[in-house]
Design an enzyme around this catalytic site. Structure first.
Site, mmCIF file in Angstrom:
data_model
loop_
_atom_site.group_PDB
_atom_site.id
_atom_site.type_symbol
_atom_site.label_atom_id
_atom_site.label_comp_id
_atom_site.label_asym_id
_atom_site.label_seq_id
_atom_site.Cartn_x
_atom_site.Cartn_y
_atom_site.Cartn_z
ATOM 1 N N ASP A 1 0.985 -1.570 -0.104
ATOM 2 C CA ASP A 1 1.508 -0.308 -0.730
ATOM 3 C C ASP A 1 0.937 -0.031 -1.956
ATOM 4 O OD1 ASP A 1 2.814 -0.434 1.580
ATOM 5 O OD2 ASP A 1 4.590 0.248 0.722
ATOM 6 N N ASP B 1 3.608 1.687 11.871
ATOM 7 C CA ASP B 1 3.775 0.913 10.812
ATOM 8 C C ASP B 1 4.174 -0.799 11.316
ATOM 9 O OD1 ASP B 1 4.018 -0.584 8.419
ATOM 10 O OD2 ASP B 1 5.369 0.901 7.590
ATOM 11 N N GLY C 1 -4.233 -3.544 6.440
ATOM 12 C CA GLY C 1 -5.577 -4.319 6.543
ATOM 13 C C GLY C 1 -5.538 -5.549 7.105
#
Ligand code: GAL
Length: 755
Positions: A571, A508, A550
């Site tokens: 999210d 992440d 993205g």
């Protein structure tokens, strides 16, 4: 000085006009008139500061969409506004004033006339701006900002100009105010009284009864409301009332009352529970509704059935683990013909293990038997470079447990994955999200925190159930939850993951944004490439899941850095707005989806969710949940359940165990659905399947039952195909060129057309 006076004069004039025209208004809109400046200065909280040189900004859209592309960090919003006392005088309830500020990405402190009236945020790591430390509270950015003040709070200047100042901080997203609503009003009945349907699930009893519990709340600490409460359950298809109740009700201050209703209903019929409170003196009503769950999918039969993936990719020499997913009356016996040398199958649990040295395709005939018969199916094993040839099916801790995840909760989830039977439908991964990490030790090994006393032991336990296990990290120094990331420790981390037995890594972006604040596409690839090399060096197949929301159209280059899946969005939340905005925008990345390279529109928000530690039942309606699973299956998305598996209810389990729906998600061709038709009211998405048939989703975006029209021409189908309803697993016969399908509000139909 002169300039300031003129400016103040203009303001006073515009306020005067606003007050006159808005005299009787019950809401003072705050959706225009904001001034904006990047940077940070406490003086900006005060009314005396002159913001005349600041730019104007639309609060409904993030700042990155309004000329501040790539800006992360502090920025302030200011608004001068007259608050007329007529607002209070005309209100039905006069005790509190509420300021609604849509949503704010990520953190905010709100000041009224120089004084702090509320804040929402979380501790954010930022090397350059340590002052961000003041955001101590672990808030979430995606919550509505509603700050409430007692009407007699001295910070409010009634009938005078007030200054609202918002200090906001964005860590890496689109930045600032967005969403809705924006306004100042007196809190009214609907702001005080709430019916919370998410406070409890529902139970299906024998004899077609259903019991639904919900909570009646009075958020006001001072106001009492007397009136009547009516509850009705109505069948969606014909409006017939199947339950009715009307009682007197005294809603006392701070009331939190659990109410339970039980009635009979055909399991498969969509119906709605309507709850209304009518206040007796004003006649004002508060009403809300809940879609009663309905079950469409028949339970699996007693005869053996083989489910799950039909194709499985593995790299040479990597440890092999594939569980044959099957339903049927126990005990089941598993066997396989033509298993390549190096593999063996456990007859009692269907676990295939071992390792394969040579690249190539192997076709294996699986067989599962019980006392009632047997099932056979082919499994294609592809030994090569690419893994995850079908989208991963599993569970992730984030949407339920958030940072409160622990070893115990992971074991609980793994146990439930098995005992609920999800494992028999192909569900495989148990993924630990953020919140397990501690520091790197002096040798560079990542240590686990006290909630995870023995990671290797945990991995072995999960594997012993026939499941796989995943983990989470960030390429930056810190994760989004503020834990230690992998920056400069990539090789060591990958080695430790492999030693523990990790099968899946979610990686992440988070604080990597502080190292590359306005990243070029190359800079975006950089940290993912680094970890790719590290993972590829270890002797273990680890599904590599890129999570960077993205950025830079990752779907175009995710495969290049060896991603097996990549998040295409921010999210998800358990609301229709979030679900539909994400789901229906996935057409843009369809062309890049392929076996082993999946677009990931984020995890599932069904069942008990909440981002931990407190959970609530999903706020998605029953129909929205059918849409969720239908669309995500058509999109060939990784399906990662986000709820507490130990509290699975019959509806959620049914929704997640329809083998025909899951077979669409797992189809070996790996083609993501494309958008065939889009109107304001409905959408049609279709996906080619390996056997030449098409899976089609019909989506009703309206709030009423809608007959979605289908024209076979749009689907490029000639002749009269045979139609099967996938949710109810029923053949519907041949169809002609045009047909319509009745679709529930925000709901979906999922069909398969075979020529
Ligand atoms: C977010 C990510 C979430 C979750 C969280 C953990 O950036 O999108 O899915 O992983 O970080 O802190």
């Amino acid at each position: 000085m002169r300039k300031m006076l003129i400016y103040a004069g203009i303001l006073a004039l515009s306020c005067f006009i606003a007050c006159k025209t808005n005299n009787e208004q019950s809401v003072l809109p705050l959706d225009s008139g904001w001034k904006f400046n990047t940077g940070d200065d406490q003086a900006w909280a005060t009314a005396a500061y002159n913001d005349g040189s600041w730019k104007t900004i639309d609060p409904k859209k993030n700042w990155e969409d309004q000329g501040y592309k790539g800006y992360d960090g502090f920025a302030w919003y200011r608004m001068h506004i007259m608050i007329p006392s007529s607002l209070k005088a005309n209100a039905f309830i006069k005790d509190s004033l509420q300021i609604q500020l849509g949503r704010i990405d990520d953190c905010d402190q709100v000041f009224l006339n120089g004084e702090l009236i509320g804040e929402n945020g979380r501790t954010i790591y930022n090397k350059k701006e340590p002052s961000i430390e003041f955001f101590k509270e672990q808030g979430r950015w995606y919550v509505d900002r509603r700050y409430v003040l007692a009407a007699n709070d001295p910070r409010i200047r009634w009938d005078q100009e007030n200054l609202i100042a918002i200090r906001s901080y964005d860590q890496g997203g689109a930045g600032g105010l967005n969403g809705k609503p924006f306004g100042i009003s007196m809190a009214d009945l609907q702001d005080h009284i709430k019916f919370d349907f998410s406070s409890a699930a529902f139970t299906f009893g024998s004899d077609s009864t259903i019991t639904k519990k919900f909570t009646i709340l009075n958020l006001s600490g001072t106001e009492e409301f007397k009136g009547k409460l009516t509850i009705d359950a109505i069948l969606n298809d014909n409006g017939i009332n199947i339950y009715s109740e009307c009682t007197g009700m005294d809603i006392t201050p701070k009331l939190k009352l659990e109410k339970s209703v039980t009635f009979k209903k055909n399991l498969a019929s969509p119906a709605t529970l309507k709850v209304t409170f009518t206040e007796s003196t004003s006649g004002k009503t508060i009403t809300d509704q809940f879609e009663i769950p309905y079950i469409l999918t028949p339970k699996p039969g007693l005869k053996p059935m083989i489910n799950g993936a039909k194709v499985f990719g593995v790299r040479p020499y990597s440890p092999f683990q594939f569980k044959v997913a099957a339903t049927g009356k126990p005990p089941l016996r598993y066997s396989a013909v033509d298993l390549p040398q190096g593999l063996m199958i456990d007859a009692a649990n269907g676990l295939i293990t071992g390792s394969l040295k040579k690249k190539g395709d192997y076709k294996v005939k699986l067989m599962v038997e019980n006392e009632l018969g047997f099932a056979r199916r082919e499994l294609k094993i592809v030994v090569g470079d690419v893994i995850s040839l079908t989208p991963p099916l599993g569970w992730n801790s984030w949407n339920c447990w958030g940072l409160s995840v622990s070893d115990q909760k992971i074991r609980q989830s793994a146990n439930a994955m098995k005992s609920s039977g999800l494992i028999d439908h192909g569900w495989t991964y148990i993924n630990i999200d953020d919140g397990w990490e501690d520091k790197h030790d002096k040798d560079g090994n990542i240590l686990t925190n006290a909630k995870f006393p023995n990671m290797k032991g945990l991995c072995s336990y999960v594997h012993s159930l026939g499941l796989k296990i995943g983990i989470y990290s960030s390429p930056g120094p810190k994760t989004c939850g503020g834990y230690e990331g992998s920056y400069t420790y990539e090789a060591k981390d990958a080695q430790n993951y492999a030693n523990w037995g990790i099968d899946y890594l979610k990686y992440d972006w988070c604080s990597y944004g502080t190292l590359a604040p306005k990243p070029s596409i190359d800079q975006m690839k950089e940290p993912y490439r680094e970890m790719k090399h590290a993972i590829r060096k270890v002797n273990r197949d680890i599904h590599y899941s890129l999570c960077q929301y993205g950025m830079g159209d990752v779907w175009g280059w995710g495969a290049e850095v060896d991603g097996n899946s990549w998040r295409t969005t921010g999210d998800i939340e358990d609301t229709w707005e979030s679900l539909s905005a994400i789901g229906f925008s996935q057409g843009k990345c369809s062309p890049w989806s392929a076996p082993g390279r999946w677009n990931d529109p984020d995890m599932l928000v069904v069942g008990w969710v909440g981002w931990g530690p407190a959970l609530h039942y999903t706020r998605l309606t029953t129909n929205e949940q059918y849409t969720h699973i239908t669309l995500w299956s058509l999109l060939a998305a990784p399906l990662l359940i986000g709820c507490d598996l130990s509290q699975l209810d019959a509806f959620t389990l049914n929704l997640l165990t329809n083998d025909e729906v899951l077979a669409v998600n797992q189809d070996p061709l790996g083609k993501q659905a494309v958008q065939i038709k889009k109107t304001d009211d409905y959408e049609i998405w279709a996906r080619d399947l390996e056997d030449g048939s098409q899976a089609i989703g019909l989506f009703n975006k309206t709030e009423k039952v809608y007959n979605v029209p289908v024209d076979l021409k749009d689907l490029n189908i000639k002749g009269k195909p045979v139609m099967r309803d996938l949710w109810s697993q029923a053949d519907l016969g041949k169809v002609c060129t045009h047909f319509e399908m009745k679709t529930q509000p925000h709901g979906a139909r999922m069909i398969r057309l075979t020529k």
